[in-house]
Scaffold this motif. Structure first.
Motif, PDB file in Angstrom:
ATOM      1  N   SER A 248       0.847  -1.187   0.000  1.00  0.00           N
ATOM      2  CA  SER A 248       0.000   0.000   0.000  1.00  0.00           C
ATOM      3  C   SER A 248       0.884   1.239   0.000  1.00  0.00           C
ATOM      4  O   SER A 248       2.109   1.154   0.157  1.00  0.00           O
ATOM      5  N   THR A 249       0.265   2.386  -0.153  1.00  0.00           N
ATOM      6  CA  THR A 249       1.007   3.643  -0.110  1.00  0.00           C
ATOM      7  C   THR A 249       0.977   4.265   1.282  1.00  0.00           C
ATOM      8  O   THR A 249       1.248   5.455   1.443  1.00  0.00           O
ATOM      9  N   LYS A 250       0.655   3.446   2.308  1.00  0.00           N
ATOM     10  CA  LYS A 250       0.676   3.941   3.685  1.00  0.00           C
ATOM     11  C   LYS A 250       2.062   4.476   4.032  1.00  0.00           C
ATOM     12  O   LYS A 250       3.080   3.927   3.617  1.00  0.00           O
ATOM     13  N   ASN A 251       2.074   5.540   4.852  1.00  0.00           N
ATOM     14  CA  ASN A 251       3.339   6.181   5.214  1.00  0.00           C
ATOM     15  C   ASN A 251       3.285   6.579   6.687  1.00  0.00           C
ATOM     16  O   ASN A 251       3.464   7.732   7.043  1.00  0.00           O
ATOM     17  N   MET A 252       3.055   5.564   7.559  1.00  0.00           N
ATOM     18  CA  MET A 252       2.849   5.835   8.983  1.00  0.00           C
ATOM     19  C   MET A 252       4.129   5.717   9.816  1.00  0.00           C
ATOM     20  O   MET A 252       4.195   6.223  10.934  1.00  0.00           O
ATOM     21  N   ASN A 253       5.147   5.025   9.314  1.00  0.00           N
ATOM     22  CA  ASN A 253       6.394   4.914  10.074  1.00  0.00           C
ATOM     23  C   ASN A 253       7.568   4.901   9.098  1.00  0.00           C
ATOM     24  O   ASN A 253       7.403   4.905   7.874  1.00  0.00           O
ATOM     25  N   ILE A 254       8.773   4.841   9.650  1.00  0.00           N
ATOM     26  CA  ILE A 254       9.969   4.983   8.822  1.00  0.00           C
ATOM     27  C   ILE A 254      10.101   3.845   7.825  1.00  0.00           C
ATOM     28  O   ILE A 254      10.520   4.060   6.686  1.00  0.00           O
ATOM     29  N   ASN A 255       9.719   2.626   8.221  1.00  0.00           N
ATOM     30  CA  ASN A 255       9.916   1.536   7.289  1.00  0.00           C
ATOM     31  C   ASN A 255       8.903   1.552   6.154  1.00  0.00           C
ATOM     32  O   ASN A 255       9.194   1.082   5.049  1.00  0.00           O
ATOM     33  N   GLN A 256       7.710   2.091   6.396  1.00  0.00           N
ATOM     34  CA  GLN A 256       6.767   2.242   5.296  1.00  0.00           C
ATOM     35  C   GLN A 256       7.282   3.266   4.292  1.00  0.00           C
ATOM     36  O   GLN A 256       7.134   3.087   3.079  1.00  0.00           O
ATOM     37  N   SER A 257       7.912   4.333   4.787  1.00  0.00           N
ATOM     38  CA  SER A 257       8.548   5.295   3.873  1.00  0.00           C
ATOM     39  C   SER A 257       9.688   4.637   3.123  1.00  0.00           C
ATOM     40  O   SER A 257       9.873   4.840   1.914  1.00  0.00           O
ATOM     41  N   ARG A 258      10.450   3.818   3.831  1.00  0.00           N
ATOM     42  CA  ARG A 258      11.610   3.124   3.261  1.00  0.00           C
ATOM     43  C   ARG A 258      11.186   2.174   2.135  1.00  0.00           C
ATOM     44  O   ARG A 258      11.803   2.121   1.070  1.00  0.00           O
ATOM     45  N   ARG A 259      10.108   1.438   2.373  1.00  0.00           N
ATOM     46  CA  ARG A 259       9.714   0.445   1.373  1.00  0.00           C
ATOM     47  C   ARG A 259       9.109   1.109   0.135  1.00  0.00           C
ATOM     48  O   ARG A 259       9.274   0.601  -0.972  1.00  0.00           O
ATOM     49  N   ILE A 260       8.413   2.239   0.307  1.00  0.00           N
ATOM     50  CA  ILE A 260       7.875   2.952  -0.851  1.00  0.00           C
ATOM     51  C   ILE A 260       9.006   3.459  -1.735  1.00  0.00           C
ATOM     52  O   ILE A 260       8.964   3.364  -2.969  1.00  0.00           O
ATOM     53  N   ARG A 261      10.054   3.994  -1.098  1.00  0.00           N
ATOM     54  CA  ARG A 261      11.210   4.458  -1.867  1.00  0.00           C
ATOM     55  C   ARG A 261      11.870   3.297  -2.606  1.00  0.00           C
ATOM     56  O   ARG A 261      12.206   3.393  -3.797  1.00  0.00           O
ATOM     57  N   PHE A 262      12.054   2.163  -1.889  1.00  0.00           N
ATOM     58  CA  PHE A 262      12.700   1.009  -2.511  1.00  0.00           C
ATOM     59  C   PHE A 262      11.879   0.485  -3.681  1.00  0.00           C
ATOM     60  O   PHE A 262      12.427   0.137  -4.732  1.00  0.00           O
ATOM     61  N   LEU A 263      10.564   0.435  -3.515  1.00  0.00           N
ATOM     62  CA  LEU A 263       9.710  -0.085  -4.571  1.00  0.00           C
ATOM     63  C   LEU A 263       9.804   0.778  -5.824  1.00  0.00           C
ATOM     64  O   LEU A 263       9.807   0.266  -6.954  1.00  0.00           O
TER      65      LEU A 263
END
Length: 343
Positions: free
Chosen positions: A145-160
């Protein structure tokens, strides 16, 4: 055989949970799990995430277990709430809890083969255990998903974003914000590999994101828990470190080009067996109960004539005051990643 009665309660709908028992009846070994709210005569109370607000019990604290389903970075659990339980199963510790903490994966319910709009068609135990031959759809898929609630969700969106740029059509993106799906099977069946992007990178922090491709017989490439080898045969999956995104992209390309799945069939089947028989919620919960009973001894326990009281998990004011304001959090996380995780 006299079975122990385990009262299972949650603020979530757990009716579909019982497909993870062989006959769909909530029986696992010596335990009968009953999904009951209100007061219920039972030997144990197990709350999953939070109890239902109408849940009552006269069991003493030492016979109450909480499965804390989210890490602290995602959800706050107050001390008043936690201390109603004798044991808490979670992937991270909470210093304010004065009972027994059992650090473990928390066996989130499997989503593979489950469409919430058509629950009557959900895969049951035998269908989940079966091997399936399905038409080929693609090389690599991911549900994110495009959730951005914590640092790792931000991290995974960037990686994807970086991985999509490198792979192009070799990767297919599913999930909210990409391509919505009703059943995880749509994003797993027919692919050779499945990318697992967890919400956290904590030890023991793997979830249904890993369980679902294992059930589907697809080779997982996991960005998450660093100790998956404690649970599964390492030859049946691959791990990447997305705190080093460029290196992780290169590793994914190498996995695909060398086709690690080609020789991993036996290990993948073993991991599916481990998932269903050992790392299933009902198996894990039964082991926790057995461990506590062994420690407590075989003596009778005294029931208390008082009801279980639900305590909401309100974040304390000091924590709110010390936190970064919500509108600034995505910006601050993006700045952190760009400064400290550039490899």
């Amino acid at each position: 055989m006299t079975r122990k009665i385990v009262q299972l309660t949650s603020n979530n709908n757990l009716e579909f949970f019982f497909r993870q028992t062989p006959k769909g009846d909530g029986i696992w070994g010596d335990n009968q799990f009953d999904l009951v709210d209100g007061r219920h005569h039972a030997d144990w109370l197990v709350a999953y995430d939070e109890p239902n607000k109408i849940c009552e019990t006269d069991l003493p604290r030492e016979r109450r277990i909480l499965f804390r389903t989210e890490p602290k970075s995602i959800k706050y659990y107050s001390a008043d709430f936690l201390n109603q339980f004798g044991a808490v199963v979670s992937i991270d510790d909470n210093p304010s809890f004065d009972g027994q903490t059992i650090l473990s994966q928390v066996a989130l319910p499997w989503m593979y083969g489950l469409d919430f709009e058509r629950p009557q068609e959900a895969y049951q135990w035998d269908a989940l255990a079966a091997d399936r031959a399905v038409p080929h759809k693609g090389e690599l898929s991911v549900v994110c998903s495009t959730k951005n609630m914590n640092i790792n969700q931000s991290r995974r969106i960037r990686f994807l974003s970086m991985l999509k740029e490198a792979l192009g059509d070799r990767i297919t993106l599913y999930g909210r914000g990409f391509r919505p799906i009703a059943d995880k099977r749509e994003a797993i069946d027919g692919y050779r590999y499945h990318l697992v992007l967890e919400n956290n990178l904590l030890k023991d922090g793997w979830t249904e994101k890993l369980a679902d491709p294992i059930l589907g017989g697809v080779f997982p490439i996991s960005a998450g828990s660093p100790n998956l080898g404690d649970y599964f045969n390492p030859e049946g999956f691959a791990s990447i470190d997305i705190t080093k995104p460029r290196q992780a992209v290169a590793k994914v390309l190498d996995i695909l080009d060398r086709d690690l799945a080609m020789k991993a069939g036996a290990a993948m089947k073993e991991n599916k067996q481990r998932l269903m028989q050992q790392n299933n919620f009902f198996s894990l919960c039964s082991r926790v109960i057995e461990t506590i009973e062994t420690r407590q001894g075989d003596g009778d326990f005294q029931r208390l004539e008082r009801a279980f009281s639900f305590c909401p998990n309100r974040v304390p004011k000091w924590k709110k005051l010390c936190s970064v304001p919500k509108p600034l959090r995505p910006v601050s996380r993006k700045m952190y990643l760009s400064l400290f995780e550039r490899q």
